[in-house]
Design a protein around this motif. Sequence first.
Motif, PDB file in Angstrom:
ATOM      1  N   GLY A 236     -22.803 125.388  18.709  1.00  0.00           N
ATOM      2  CA  GLY A 236     -23.093 124.244  17.865  1.00  0.00           C
ATOM      3  C   GLY A 236     -23.639 123.046  18.612  1.00  0.00           C
ATOM      4  N   ASP A 237     -24.528 123.260  19.589  1.00  0.00           N
ATOM      5  CA  ASP A 237     -25.010 122.182  20.439  1.00  0.00           C
ATOM      6  C   ASP A 237     -26.455 121.816  20.112  1.00  0.00           C
ATOM      7  OD1 ASP A 237     -24.839 120.242  22.366  1.00  0.00           O
ATOM      8  OD2 ASP A 237     -24.253 121.597  23.972  1.00  0.00           O
ATOM      9  N   THR A 238     -26.887 120.641  20.606  1.00  0.00           N
ATOM     10  CA  THR A 238     -28.249 120.146  20.414  1.00  0.00           C
ATOM     11  C   THR A 238     -28.831 119.776  21.764  1.00  0.00           C
ATOM     12  OG1 THR A 238     -27.709 119.254  18.233  1.00  0.00           O
ATOM     13  CG2 THR A 238     -29.675 118.369  19.311  1.00  0.00           C
ATOM     14  N   TYR A 239     -30.103 120.150  21.982  1.00  0.00           N
ATOM     15  CA  TYR A 239     -30.760 119.873  23.260  1.00  0.00           C
ATOM     16  C   TYR A 239     -32.151 119.274  23.020  1.00  0.00           C
ATOM     17  CZ  TYR A 239     -27.370 123.203  25.226  1.00  0.00           C
ATOM     18  OH  TYR A 239     -26.223 123.860  25.600  1.00  0.00           O
ATOM     19  N   HIS A 240     -32.525 118.297  23.849  1.00  0.00           N
ATOM     20  CA  HIS A 240     -33.916 117.872  23.923  1.00  0.00           C
ATOM     21  C   HIS A 240     -34.693 118.957  24.672  1.00  0.00           C
ATOM     22  CE1 HIS A 240     -32.384 113.465  23.749  1.00  0.00           C
ATOM     23  NE2 HIS A 240     -32.563 113.966  22.535  1.00  0.00           N
ATOM     24  N   ALA A 241     -35.853 119.303  24.152  1.00  0.00           N
ATOM     25  CA  ALA A 241     -36.672 120.347  24.774  1.00  0.00           C
ATOM     26  C   ALA A 241     -37.989 119.729  25.205  1.00  0.00           C
ATOM     27  CB  ALA A 241     -36.909 121.497  23.802  1.00  0.00           C
ATOM     28  N   ALA A 242     -38.088 119.405  26.484  1.00  0.00           N
ATOM     29  CA  ALA A 242     -39.287 118.750  27.007  1.00  0.00           C
ATOM     30  C   ALA A 242     -39.339 118.966  28.512  1.00  0.00           C
ATOM     31  CB  ALA A 242     -39.272 117.253  26.698  1.00  0.00           C
ATOM     32  N   ASP A 243     -40.509 118.726  29.079  1.00  0.00           N
ATOM     33  CA  ASP A 243     -40.596 118.607  30.527  1.00  0.00           C
ATOM     34  C   ASP A 243     -39.786 117.367  30.896  1.00  0.00           C
ATOM     35  OD1 ASP A 243     -41.495 117.862  33.190  1.00  0.00           O
ATOM     36  OD2 ASP A 243     -43.181 119.232  32.889  1.00  0.00           O
ATOM     37  N   PRO A 244     -38.853 117.460  31.833  1.00  0.00           N
ATOM     38  CA  PRO A 244     -38.028 116.289  32.154  1.00  0.00           C
ATOM     39  C   PRO A 244     -38.805 115.132  32.785  1.00  0.00           C
ATOM     40  CG  PRO A 244     -37.593 118.089  33.687  1.00  0.00           C
ATOM     41  CD  PRO A 244     -38.464 118.648  32.604  1.00  0.00           C
ATOM     42  N   ARG A 245     -40.071 115.372  33.163  1.00  0.00           N
ATOM     43  CA  ARG A 245     -40.909 114.314  33.734  1.00  0.00           C
ATOM     44  C   ARG A 245     -41.755 113.707  32.614  1.00  0.00           C
ATOM     45  NH1 ARG A 245     -42.486 119.164  37.663  1.00  0.00           N
ATOM     46  NH2 ARG A 245     -42.359 120.055  35.564  1.00  0.00           N
ATOM     47  N   PRO A 246     -41.487 112.462  32.198  1.00  0.00           N
ATOM     48  CA  PRO A 246     -42.266 111.857  31.116  1.00  0.00           C
ATOM     49  C   PRO A 246     -43.759 111.830  31.452  1.00  0.00           C
ATOM     50  CG  PRO A 246     -40.350 110.518  31.620  1.00  0.00           C
ATOM     51  CD  PRO A 246     -40.453 111.546  32.701  1.00  0.00           C
ATOM     52  N   PRO A 313     -44.588 123.881  36.443  1.00  0.00           N
ATOM     53  CA  PRO A 313     -45.428 123.090  37.351  1.00  0.00           C
ATOM     54  C   PRO A 313     -45.790 121.708  36.846  1.00  0.00           C
ATOM     55  CG  PRO A 313     -46.754 124.717  36.214  1.00  0.00           C
ATOM     56  CD  PRO A 313     -45.323 125.006  35.848  1.00  0.00           C
ATOM     57  N   GLY A 314     -45.609 121.431  35.564  1.00  0.00           N
ATOM     58  CA  GLY A 314     -45.919 120.111  35.048  1.00  0.00           C
ATOM     59  C   GLY A 314     -47.248 120.040  34.323  1.00  0.00           C
ATOM     60  N   PHE A 315     -47.553 118.842  33.819  1.00  0.00           N
ATOM     61  CA  PHE A 315     -48.679 118.657  32.916  1.00  0.00           C
ATOM     62  C   PHE A 315     -50.018 119.045  33.520  1.00  0.00           C
ATOM     63  CE2 PHE A 315     -52.180 115.831  31.668  1.00  0.00           C
ATOM     64  CZ  PHE A 315     -52.384 116.296  30.376  1.00  0.00           C
ATOM     65  N   GLU A 316     -50.325 118.573  34.714  1.00  0.00           N
ATOM     66  CA  GLU A 316     -51.670 118.782  35.261  1.00  0.00           C
ATOM     67  C   GLU A 316     -52.035 120.261  35.309  1.00  0.00           C
ATOM     68  OE1 GLU A 316     -54.080 116.739  35.950  1.00  0.00           O
ATOM     69  OE2 GLU A 316     -52.927 114.946  35.439  1.00  0.00           O
ATOM     70  N   GLU A 317     -51.147 121.090  35.821  1.00  0.00           N
ATOM     71  CA  GLU A 317     -51.445 122.516  35.926  1.00  0.00           C
ATOM     72  C   GLU A 317     -51.428 123.194  34.562  1.00  0.00           C
ATOM     73  OE1 GLU A 317     -49.528 126.453  38.098  1.00  0.00           O
ATOM     74  OE2 GLU A 317     -49.510 124.519  39.146  1.00  0.00           O
ATOM     75  N   ARG A 318     -50.474 122.836  33.738  1.00  0.00           N
ATOM     76  CA  ARG A 318     -50.399 123.460  32.411  1.00  0.00           C
ATOM     77  C   ARG A 318     -51.618 123.102  31.560  1.00  0.00           C
ATOM     78  NH1 ARG A 318     -47.241 127.591  33.402  1.00  0.00           N
ATOM     79  NH2 ARG A 318     -45.007 127.275  33.068  1.00  0.00           N
ATOM     80  N   PHE A 319     -52.030 121.827  31.627  1.00  0.00           N
ATOM     81  CA  PHE A 319     -53.175 121.437  30.792  1.00  0.00           C
ATOM     82  C   PHE A 319     -54.471 122.048  31.308  1.00  0.00           C
ATOM     83  CE2 PHE A 319     -56.417 118.783  28.875  1.00  0.00           C
ATOM     84  CZ  PHE A 319     -55.954 118.695  27.567  1.00  0.00           C
ATOM     85  N   ALA A 320     -54.597 122.197  32.607  1.00  0.00           N
ATOM     86  CA  ALA A 320     -55.800 122.817  33.165  1.00  0.00           C
ATOM     87  C   ALA A 320     -55.990 124.225  32.614  1.00  0.00           C
ATOM     88  CB  ALA A 320     -55.704 122.853  34.691  1.00  0.00           C
ATOM     89  N   ALA A 321     -54.871 124.914  32.351  1.00  0.00           N
ATOM     90  CA  ALA A 321     -54.953 126.287  31.864  1.00  0.00           C
ATOM     91  C   ALA A 321     -55.406 126.371  30.414  1.00  0.00           C
ATOM     92  CB  ALA A 321     -53.590 126.964  32.023  1.00  0.00           C
ATOM     93  N   CYS A 322     -55.293 125.278  29.652  1.00  0.00           N
ATOM     94  CA  CYS A 322     -55.669 125.338  28.236  1.00  0.00           C
ATOM     95  C   CYS A 322     -56.794 124.371  27.883  1.00  0.00           C
ATOM     96  CB  CYS A 322     -54.456 125.074  27.341  1.00  0.00           C
ATOM     97  SG  CYS A 322     -53.676 123.452  27.573  1.00  0.00           S
ATOM     98  N   SER A 323     -57.351 123.649  28.856  1.00  0.00           N
ATOM     99  CA  SER A 323     -58.362 122.641  28.547  1.00  0.00           C
ATOM    100  C   SER A 323     -59.628 123.248  27.955  1.00  0.00           C
ATOM    101  CB  SER A 323     -58.703 121.823  29.798  1.00  0.00           C
ATOM    102  OG  SER A 323     -59.242 122.649  30.809  1.00  0.00           O
TER     103      SER A 323
END
Length: 336
Positions: A236-246, A313-323
């Motif tokens: 019965g728990d709740t979690y934020h689901a995000a990259d921990p780096r804003p 790996p974070g935004f830069e690498e992840r976004f490069a893969a889908c740009s």
Amino acid sequence: MTVTSLRGRTEKVTRADADAVLVVGGTGFIGGAVLRELSRTHGTSDGLPRLHALSRKPMRAAEATGAHHVVGDLADPRTLRGVCSGIGTVIHAASYLGRDARQCDAVNHAGTRALLDEACRAGVRNFIYVSTASVYGTGPHRGHREGELRTAPTSPASTSRLRAEGLVRAAGGTVLRPHLVYGVGDRWFVPTLVRMLRGVPFWPTGAPARISAIAVEDLARVVAGLAWRPRSHGDGDTYHAADPRPLSMESLIARLRADLGLPEVGRLPIAEHRAQLRRVMPGLSDHQHALLTQDHWYDADRVWQRIGLDPGPGFEERFAACSSWYAEHVASRPGA
């Protein structure tokens, strides 16, 4: 009799059944990524289908992942009878996101209740609901942990999903709250930002906003991690689901300019920026504008600690893969 708690098991679940997973919403952006991730990590030692996908119509995603297709419609509880039989984990990633309040209630709230009833009746051990951080309403929000913010949804979709969350937690299930999700198949976050920048090539003055974001494949890893590492019955728990780096919106806009050829961005007071966008994008709500122009970031450490995985790996690498997908998708949409 309708069972309202995952703690009250009414069917004997075999060891093989405990490994079976039902994904609800596999035709969607997030649900499809979850199906792909589960198919990559899911074993079928005896050749029987252990991955199931529920949708109203046949789905190519199910065929591609080897999942067994199950017909059902959250808006029609009669079609859900028996869909959880032999299932150990239900992943609920289906939502109606429009502005029709009746449809929101029928799909998001009543549909979740009907699905939970089936899960409890069938003896499902693990129920994971993918909700949204929009249940917090409009910020600014800066680094809050789960339980530190009051919920204040501003739309019928978020209101009905918050009600669904309450049902899930009361039954002992797990709730995930992602904020903004990007990647192949994204039809709102980045496309909306691109339309804003093309329609009004300015951004509000002041400190750059920071947001909680996550690549859809990383969100799928979170969901799969919770599926494969369930806690004791009735979490019965709740979690934020995000990259921990804003993610800085300034960094995101710079990346979009470089990859998608957007114009140089000037600066405007936020009230004037909002006024200009109302004229060129009348469908964009004040809440949606605030989500992209003000701080909305949340502490997401707990979920990564819970599943024992690296955030990626974070935004830069992840976004490069889908740009390249975004470039093609945005170019193919008039006005985008």
